[in-house]
Motif scaffolding. Structure first.
Motif, short mmCIF file in Angstrom:
data_model
loop_
_atom_site.label_atom_id
_atom_site.label_comp_id
_atom_site.label_asym_id
_atom_site.label_seq_id
_atom_site.Cartn_x
_atom_site.Cartn_y
_atom_site.Cartn_z
N UNK A 181 44.10 35.91 37.97
CA UNK A 181 43.02 35.55 37.05
C UNK A 181 41.81 36.43 37.32
N UNK A 182 41.54 36.70 38.59
CA UNK A 182 40.42 37.57 38.94
C UNK A 182 40.69 39.01 38.52
N UNK A 183 41.91 39.47 38.77
CA UNK A 183 42.24 40.86 38.43
C UNK A 183 42.25 41.09 36.92
N UNK A 184 42.58 40.06 36.15
CA UNK A 184 42.66 40.22 34.70
C UNK A 184 41.30 40.55 34.09
N UNK A 185 40.23 40.09 34.73
CA UNK A 185 38.88 40.36 34.19
C UNK A 185 38.50 41.82 34.31
N UNK A 186 39.25 42.58 35.13
CA UNK A 186 38.97 44.00 35.31
C UNK A 186 39.68 44.86 34.27
N UNK A 187 40.56 44.25 33.48
CA UNK A 187 41.33 44.99 32.50
C UNK A 187 40.46 45.34 31.30
N UNK A 188 40.33 46.60 31.03
CA UNK A 188 39.47 47.08 29.94
C UNK A 188 40.28 47.16 28.65
#
Length: 487
Positions: A395-402
């Motif tokens: 969930x945290x890593x998904x916010x970094x997806x541009x």
């Protein structure tokens, strides 16, 4: 606003309204709070309930040989303790391998459809076990039959992946913990049924245990057919497995899960045998072993063996709940530190027992039981907390997806989490294989005791605690995922 109905389409003006039609759900979005409160919660709970039932039966069949070996006195079957440890390691290994393809199954075939199939296929190992326990065969035959019991081990991965898709991020720790814990209880339940058979009929009627589970398997399959649903937006594929392994967190989680779930399933399969060996040593007191002693040792072992897996199963959702509130990283760290001290109890007890050449077996038994019970409870807590970490990380890593919308980010997070659930489950189960092989080697050695095995377990927990602290709890960590897990 989105509303849900168990019998028809959602009454919503949007083009992505959730629909529930004939066990098929379209456009499921667990993060939609209004839809969740308007009926989504009830749908998720219903699927969770029958997922637990089916997984529960799967765990029971997976661990059926931890019970069968209590019905196999050496005089009749010719299998020594080392051979029995290897026998129960075989279904653990097969189950671990099957967790990889089972991870894809719910997305490919549907959660409801696969749950029905994965329950019915358990009839194969159950019928085979029933037949060959009534008609004694060679050791090789028993190894093959035990391998089929590994089919029950795969159920965990498909069940967890399915329930992960049904629940919102804020409730995943509790839901996954409850699903896994309810499934894990299948281990002590079949051991308890074995105890009832031994206590009432003796250690000569293992086929009764198998017959009971033929009924349970049918109930699980029928319940899944009537009350579970397929999700059309539950996606995973082989590429997800490859993609998720690019993240170092995936390897760390898998390593930590060896220490938690590997301990739970390994000890679940081995605890009864260890108790039986020690009780038999105390009863024989250096003399000849009689069939009556074998039966008595089996009864004593069965009276205690189910308690550890039961408490470990019950503590798993508690670990998930604590992780929801405190943070998965912290709970996991505390768990491994406590497991170090618990393994220390076993080391000290076994060394004391060795020094008296087995004379203190009876008086030291209480310390063996205490050490193992603590390890079971702690491994359950750790199972819940480690699995809470998985969706939090992605969930945290998904916010970094541009370039992705919030819905696409959520879908990516679910896909990666589902893939890692399968991988971690498979690798973690291999820890159970290792535990039984280490115990086999220890009992095969010149000392004929478990002392060296207990030392190996203690050292491994030290490594797990150190890894948890270094990767997820150090203040110098700059990982965004780490901050999410430890808050």
């Amino acid at each position: 606003m989105t509303s849900l109905s168990d019998t028809g389409a959602a009454a919503a003006p949007t083009g992505t309204a959730t629909e529930v039609r004939r066990h098929h759900i379209s456009n499921w979005d667990a993060e939609d709070v209004e839809a969740w409160e308007a009926g989504g919660k009830q749908i998720a709970k219903r699927n969770l309930l029958w997922s637990v039932v089916a997984e529960h039966v799967g765990f029971s069949i997976w661990s059926i040989w931890s019970v069968m070996v209590l019905f196999m006195p050496m005089a009749q079957y010719g299998i020594d303790p080392a051979g029995k440890f290897f026998l129960v390691a075989v279904p653990t290994l097969v189950g671990a391998i099957l967790r990889i393809p089972y991870t894809f199954a719910t997305a490919k075939f549907g959660g409801r459809n696969w749950t029905i199939f994965s329950a019915l296929v358990l009839l194969i190992p159950t019928v085979l076990t029933l037949y060959f326990m009534m008609n004694p065969a060679s050791y090789t035959t028993y190894l093959i039959v035990a391998a089929f019991a590994g089919l029950g081990g795969g159920n965990f991965a498909s069940s967890m992946t399915n329930i992960n898709a049904f629940y919102p991020q804020r409730e995943k720790g509790w839901a996954l913990g409850l699903n896994a814990g309810g499934g894990n209880i299948g281990v002590p339940v079949i051991q308890l049924i074995g105890l009832l058979v031994i206590a009432t009929v003796g250690n000569t009627a293992p086929e009764i245990v198998c017959a009971v589970y033929l009924v349970f398997i049918a109930l699980a399959a029928v319940g899944a057919a009537l009350y579970m649903d397929n999700l059309d937006n539950q996606k995973t594929n082989g590429r997800s497995m490859i993609d998720v392994l690019r993240f170092s967190d995936s390897w760390w989680i898998a390593f930590l899960y060896i220490g938690t779930f590997g301990s739970f399933i390994g000890y679940s399969f081995a605890f009864g045998q260890i108790l039986q060996i020690n009780f038999l040593a105390g009863l024989a007191d250096g003399g000849a072993v009689t069939p009556a002693m074998q039966a008595q040792a089996s009864l004593h072992a069965a009276q205690i063996a189910f308690i550890g897996p039961l408490l470990g199963s019950l503590s798993r959702p508690i670990g998930g709940k604590f992780a929801d509130r405190v943070g998965g990283g912290r709970i996991t760290m505390y768990t491994f530190v406590a497991m170090i001290f618990s393994a220390g109890i076993l080391v000290a007890t076994s060394m004391s027992d060795d020094s008296t050449a087995g004379a203190a077996t009876g008086s030291m038994m209480i310390f063996y039981v205490i050490g193992f019970i603590l390890l079971f409870v702690l491994s359950g807590l750790g199972n819940g907390s480690v699995y809470k970490m998985i969706p939090a990380i992605f969930a945290a890593k998904s916010t970094e997806l541009v370039g992705m919308s919030s819905d696409e980010q959520a879908a990516w997070s679910r896909r990666m989490s589902g893939a890692l659930i399968g991988i971690a489950g498979a690798i973690g189960a291999l820890g159970g294989v290792a535990i039984n092989l280490v115990l086999r080697a220890s009992y095969s050695g010149t000392a004929k005791s478990a002392t060296s095995a207990f030392w190996v377990f203690l050292i491994f927990y030290v490594l797990c605690a150190a890894a948890t602290w270094a990767v997820y709890l150090r203040k110098s960590s700059t990982s965004e995922a780490a901050s999410v897990i430890t808050v």
